[in-house]
Design a protein around this motif. Structure first.
Motif, PDB file in Angstrom:
ATOM      1  N   LEU A 106       0.947  -7.238   5.863  1.00  0.00           N
ATOM      2  CA  LEU A 106       0.981  -5.801   6.121  1.00  0.00           C
ATOM      3  C   LEU A 106       2.409  -5.269   6.082  1.00  0.00           C
ATOM      4  CD1 LEU A 106      -1.707  -5.588   8.939  1.00  0.00           C
ATOM      5  CD2 LEU A 106      -1.911  -4.701   6.595  1.00  0.00           C
ATOM      6  N   GLY A 107       3.336  -6.018   6.637  1.00  0.00           N
ATOM      7  CA  GLY A 107       4.734  -5.602   6.576  1.00  0.00           C
ATOM      8  C   GLY A 107       5.238  -5.555   5.151  1.00  0.00           C
ATOM      9  N   ALA A 108       4.879  -6.571   4.369  1.00  0.00           N
ATOM     10  CA  ALA A 108       5.293  -6.609   2.967  1.00  0.00           C
ATOM     11  C   ALA A 108       4.633  -5.492   2.165  1.00  0.00           C
ATOM     12  CB  ALA A 108       4.943  -7.972   2.359  1.00  0.00           C
ATOM     13  N   LEU A 109       3.399  -5.145   2.529  1.00  0.00           N
ATOM     14  CA  LEU A 109       2.695  -4.080   1.817  1.00  0.00           C
ATOM     15  C   LEU A 109       3.364  -2.724   2.052  1.00  0.00           C
ATOM     16  CD1 LEU A 109       0.338  -3.107   0.101  1.00  0.00           C
ATOM     17  CD2 LEU A 109      -1.038  -2.981   2.202  1.00  0.00           C
ATOM     18  N   VAL A 110       3.803  -2.468   3.269  1.00  0.00           N
ATOM     19  CA  VAL A 110       4.526  -1.218   3.531  1.00  0.00           C
ATOM     20  C   VAL A 110       5.772  -1.141   2.660  1.00  0.00           C
ATOM     21  CG1 VAL A 110       5.807   0.118   5.255  1.00  0.00           C
ATOM     22  CG2 VAL A 110       3.636  -0.964   5.874  1.00  0.00           C
ATOM     23  N   ASP A 111       6.527  -2.222   2.593  1.00  0.00           N
ATOM     24  CA  ASP A 111       7.713  -2.249   1.725  1.00  0.00           C
ATOM     25  C   ASP A 111       7.321  -2.006   0.275  1.00  0.00           C
ATOM     26  OD1 ASP A 111       9.506  -2.755   3.793  1.00  0.00           O
ATOM     27  OD2 ASP A 111       9.311  -4.931   3.597  1.00  0.00           O
ATOM     28  N   ARG A 112       6.191  -2.580  -0.127  1.00  0.00           N
ATOM     29  CA  ARG A 112       5.715  -2.417  -1.508  1.00  0.00           C
ATOM     30  C   ARG A 112       5.397  -0.952  -1.802  1.00  0.00           C
ATOM     31  NH1 ARG A 112       5.354  -1.643  -5.778  1.00  0.00           N
ATOM     32  NH2 ARG A 112       3.692  -2.013  -7.288  1.00  0.00           N
ATOM     33  N   VAL A 113       4.720  -0.275  -0.896  1.00  0.00           N
ATOM     34  CA  VAL A 113       4.363   1.130  -1.090  1.00  0.00           C
ATOM     35  C   VAL A 113       5.611   2.011  -1.101  1.00  0.00           C
ATOM     36  CG1 VAL A 113       3.164   3.097  -0.067  1.00  0.00           C
ATOM     37  CG2 VAL A 113       2.042   0.863  -0.135  1.00  0.00           C
ATOM     38  N   VAL A 114       6.526   1.756  -0.181  1.00  0.00           N
ATOM     39  CA  VAL A 114       7.754   2.551  -0.106  1.00  0.00           C
ATOM     40  C   VAL A 114       8.576   2.390  -1.377  1.00  0.00           C
ATOM     41  CG1 VAL A 114       9.963   2.780   1.105  1.00  0.00           C
ATOM     42  CG2 VAL A 114       7.839   2.580   2.409  1.00  0.00           C
ATOM     43  N   GLU A 115       8.547   1.194  -1.954  1.00  0.00           N
ATOM     44  CA  GLU A 115       9.321   0.899  -3.157  1.00  0.00           C
ATOM     45  C   GLU A 115       8.990   1.856  -4.298  1.00  0.00           C
ATOM     46  OE1 GLU A 115      10.213  -3.131  -5.765  1.00  0.00           O
ATOM     47  OE2 GLU A 115       8.177  -2.764  -5.080  1.00  0.00           O
ATOM     48  N   GLN A 116       7.714   2.214  -4.448  1.00  0.00           N
ATOM     49  CA  GLN A 116       7.282   3.133  -5.500  1.00  0.00           C
ATOM     50  C   GLN A 116       6.389   4.221  -4.899  1.00  0.00           C
ATOM     51  OE1 GLN A 116       5.761  -0.012  -8.273  1.00  0.00           O
ATOM     52  NE2 GLN A 116       7.169   0.924  -9.731  1.00  0.00           N
ATOM     53  N   GLN A 117       6.871   4.813  -3.841  1.00  0.00           N
ATOM     54  CA  GLN A 117       6.063   5.723  -3.043  1.00  0.00           C
ATOM     55  C   GLN A 117       5.525   6.902  -3.854  1.00  0.00           C
ATOM     56  OE1 GLN A 117       6.879   6.608   1.297  1.00  0.00           O
ATOM     57  NE2 GLN A 117       7.647   8.487   0.352  1.00  0.00           N
ATOM     58  N   ASP A 118       6.356   7.521  -4.687  1.00  0.00           N
ATOM     59  CA  ASP A 118       5.911   8.679  -5.466  1.00  0.00           C
ATOM     60  C   ASP A 118       4.732   8.336  -6.361  1.00  0.00           C
ATOM     61  OD1 ASP A 118       7.873  10.162  -4.287  1.00  0.00           O
ATOM     62  OD2 ASP A 118       9.230  10.149  -6.006  1.00  0.00           O
ATOM     63  N   LEU A 119       4.762   7.158  -6.961  1.00  0.00           N
ATOM     64  CA  LEU A 119       3.668   6.752  -7.837  1.00  0.00           C
ATOM     65  C   LEU A 119       2.395   6.494  -7.037  1.00  0.00           C
ATOM     66  CD1 LEU A 119       5.431   4.350 -10.374  1.00  0.00           C
ATOM     67  CD2 LEU A 119       5.009   6.804 -10.558  1.00  0.00           C
ATOM     68  N   PHE A 120       2.526   5.828  -5.903  1.00  0.00           N
ATOM     69  CA  PHE A 120       1.352   5.551  -5.079  1.00  0.00           C
ATOM     70  C   PHE A 120       0.740   6.842  -4.539  1.00  0.00           C
ATOM     71  CE2 PHE A 120       2.974   1.161  -4.859  1.00  0.00           C
ATOM     72  CZ  PHE A 120       1.792   0.474  -5.091  1.00  0.00           C
ATOM     73  N   LEU A 122       0.653   9.729  -6.043  1.00  0.00           N
ATOM     74  CA  LEU A 122      -0.132  10.311  -7.132  1.00  0.00           C
ATOM     75  C   LEU A 122      -1.421   9.538  -7.378  1.00  0.00           C
ATOM     76  CD1 LEU A 122       2.538  11.299  -9.793  1.00  0.00           C
ATOM     77  CD2 LEU A 122       1.110  12.817  -8.447  1.00  0.00           C
ATOM     78  N   LEU A 123      -1.342   8.221  -7.343  1.00  0.00           N
ATOM     79  CA  LEU A 123      -2.526   7.409  -7.588  1.00  0.00           C
ATOM     80  C   LEU A 123      -3.583   7.615  -6.511  1.00  0.00           C
ATOM     81  CD1 LEU A 123      -0.731   4.177  -8.797  1.00  0.00           C
ATOM     82  CD2 LEU A 123      -2.244   5.620 -10.163  1.00  0.00           C
ATOM     83  N   GLU A 124      -3.152   7.906  -5.299  1.00  0.00           N
ATOM     84  CA  GLU A 124      -4.108   8.139  -4.220  1.00  0.00           C
ATOM     85  C   GLU A 124      -4.868   9.450  -4.392  1.00  0.00           C
ATOM     86  OE1 GLU A 124      -1.827   5.621  -0.689  1.00  0.00           O
ATOM     87  OE2 GLU A 124      -2.009   7.793  -0.523  1.00  0.00           O
ATOM     88  N   LEU A 125      -4.405  10.304  -5.286  1.00  0.00           N
ATOM     89  CA  LEU A 125      -5.098  11.567  -5.544  1.00  0.00           C
ATOM     90  C   LEU A 125      -6.252  11.390  -6.524  1.00  0.00           C
ATOM     91  CD1 LEU A 125      -2.027  13.956  -5.890  1.00  0.00           C
ATOM     92  CD2 LEU A 125      -3.539  13.700  -3.913  1.00  0.00           C
ATOM     93  N   GLY A 126      -6.378  10.206  -7.101  1.00  0.00           N
ATOM     94  CA  GLY A 126      -7.423   9.953  -8.078  1.00  0.00           C
ATOM     95  C   GLY A 126      -8.795   9.809  -7.434  1.00  0.00           C
ATOM     96  N   ALA A 169       0.019   5.720   1.212  1.00  0.00           N
ATOM     97  CA  ALA A 169       1.289   6.306   0.778  1.00  0.00           C
ATOM     98  C   ALA A 169       1.487   7.719   1.309  1.00  0.00           C
ATOM     99  CB  ALA A 169       1.368   6.307  -0.748  1.00  0.00           C
ATOM    100  N   HIS A 170       0.413   8.530   1.340  1.00  0.00           N
ATOM    101  CA  HIS A 170       0.529   9.888   1.874  1.00  0.00           C
ATOM    102  C   HIS A 170       0.905   9.862   3.354  1.00  0.00           C
ATOM    103  CE1 HIS A 170      -1.570  11.247  -1.796  1.00  0.00           C
ATOM    104  NE2 HIS A 170      -1.045  12.416  -1.513  1.00  0.00           N
ATOM    105  N   LEU A 171       0.288   8.961   4.105  1.00  0.00           N
ATOM    106  CA  LEU A 171       0.578   8.867   5.532  1.00  0.00           C
ATOM    107  C   LEU A 171       2.013   8.417   5.762  1.00  0.00           C
ATOM    108  CD1 LEU A 171      -0.282   8.947   8.479  1.00  0.00           C
ATOM    109  CD2 LEU A 171      -1.179   6.615   8.218  1.00  0.00           C
ATOM    110  N   ILE A 172       2.444   7.414   5.032  1.00  0.00           N
ATOM    111  CA  ILE A 172       3.816   6.925   5.189  1.00  0.00           C
ATOM    112  C   ILE A 172       4.813   8.013   4.810  1.00  0.00           C
ATOM    113  CG2 ILE A 172       5.514   5.274   4.297  1.00  0.00           C
ATOM    114  CD1 ILE A 172       3.267   3.223   4.104  1.00  0.00           C
ATOM    115  N   LEU A 173       4.519   8.752   3.747  1.00  0.00           N
ATOM    116  CA  LEU A 173       5.388   9.861   3.350  1.00  0.00           C
ATOM    117  C   LEU A 173       5.499  10.892   4.467  1.00  0.00           C
ATOM    118  CD1 LEU A 173       7.024  11.410   1.215  1.00  0.00           C
ATOM    119  CD2 LEU A 173       4.860  12.364   0.376  1.00  0.00           C
ATOM    120  N   TYR A 174       4.362  11.254   5.062  1.00  0.00           N
ATOM    121  CA  TYR A 174       4.355  12.230   6.158  1.00  0.00           C
ATOM    122  C   TYR A 174       5.121  11.698   7.368  1.00  0.00           C
ATOM    123  CZ  TYR A 174       2.624  15.192   9.921  1.00  0.00           C
ATOM    124  OH  TYR A 174       2.549  16.037  11.003  1.00  0.00           O
ATOM    125  N   GLN A 175       4.879  10.447   7.712  1.00  0.00           N
ATOM    126  CA  GLN A 175       5.560   9.862   8.874  1.00  0.00           C
ATOM    127  C   GLN A 175       7.069   9.847   8.685  1.00  0.00           C
ATOM    128  OE1 GLN A 175       3.415   6.163   8.793  1.00  0.00           O
ATOM    129  NE2 GLN A 175       2.049   6.754  10.468  1.00  0.00           N
TER     130      GLN A 175
END
Length: 206
Positions: A106-120, A122-126, A169-175
């Motif tokens: 889970l910790g590694a996944l957060v880093d993964r999402v933050v790494e390409q946050q803008d792309l994630f 957008l993908l979550e809007l699909g 990704a949206h939640l992490i962006l907001y936080q």
């Protein structure tokens, strides 16, 4: 980038003509540059084709839509992430107790999402069928398998969904943007939630 089948199958390859591979690489490089310069929200496949000096039909045949092109951009980094939790060193990879691996993942996944946050983002809007396929399906299968070892009394698939939702990704962006939370703080809070779930006694209601 070598020509390989897109996610979620880790390491699987498919033949690709040399000219098709060159066009694919050119399109990906142009897209990455355009996103770096202007952001991903205004990305247009027609404009990508013009910038890459290829036909619009080439872009649509190879990637089908904007989501397909975005998945191609995250493909290589996602493959490295998958390799880390499937075959890499512990605690993210095999060799550590399953509860420890859940927390490390889970910790590694957060880093993964933050790494390409803008792309994630957008993908979550699909559409849900696309959003919860691809990497999400791989992450979910992996996490549910670990959770079933630690909490055989619970619905591991639901718990996996619940924990993966914290890395949205949206939640992490907001936080980060609205609450001023640091990435390490977000990871620490998710870890506390994971520990509570992993150490809970008794069945989860169904």
């Amino acid at each position: 980038m070598c020509a390989r089948e897109l996610l979620p199958v880790l390491g699987q390859s498919q033949p690709e003509r040399a000219d098709a591979a060159r066009n694919r690489q050119k399109i990906i490089e142009v897209t990455a540059r355009m996103i770096a310069e202007r952001g991903a929200d205004q990305l247009s496949l027609d404009e990508v084709a013009r910038e890459a000096c290829v036909g619009v039909g080439t872009v649509y045949r190879r990637f089908r839509d904007k989501a397909g092109l975005l998945w191609a951009l995250i493909d290589e980094r996602e493959r490295r992430f998958q390799a880390a939790f499937l075959t890499g060193p512990p605690a993210v990879g095999p060799g550590a107790p399953p509860a420890e691996r859940v927390r490390a993942f889970l910790g590694a996944l957060v880093d993964r999402v933050v790494e390409q946050q803008d792309l994630f983002v957008l993908l979550e809007l699909g559409a849900p069928k696309a959003r919860f396929n691809g990497p999400y399906r791989v992450h979910h299968t992996h996490l549910a398998g670990l959770l079933s070892e630690v909490r055989p009394d619970a619905d591991a698939r639901f718990l996996a969904d619940a924990l993966l939702a914290t890395a949205n990704a949206h939640l992490i962006l907001y936080q980060r943007a609205e609450r001023g939370m640091r990435v390490e703080t977000i990871k620490s809070c998710i870890d506390a939630l994971a520990q509570a779930i992993l150490s809970a006694n008794g069945p989860v209601p169904t």
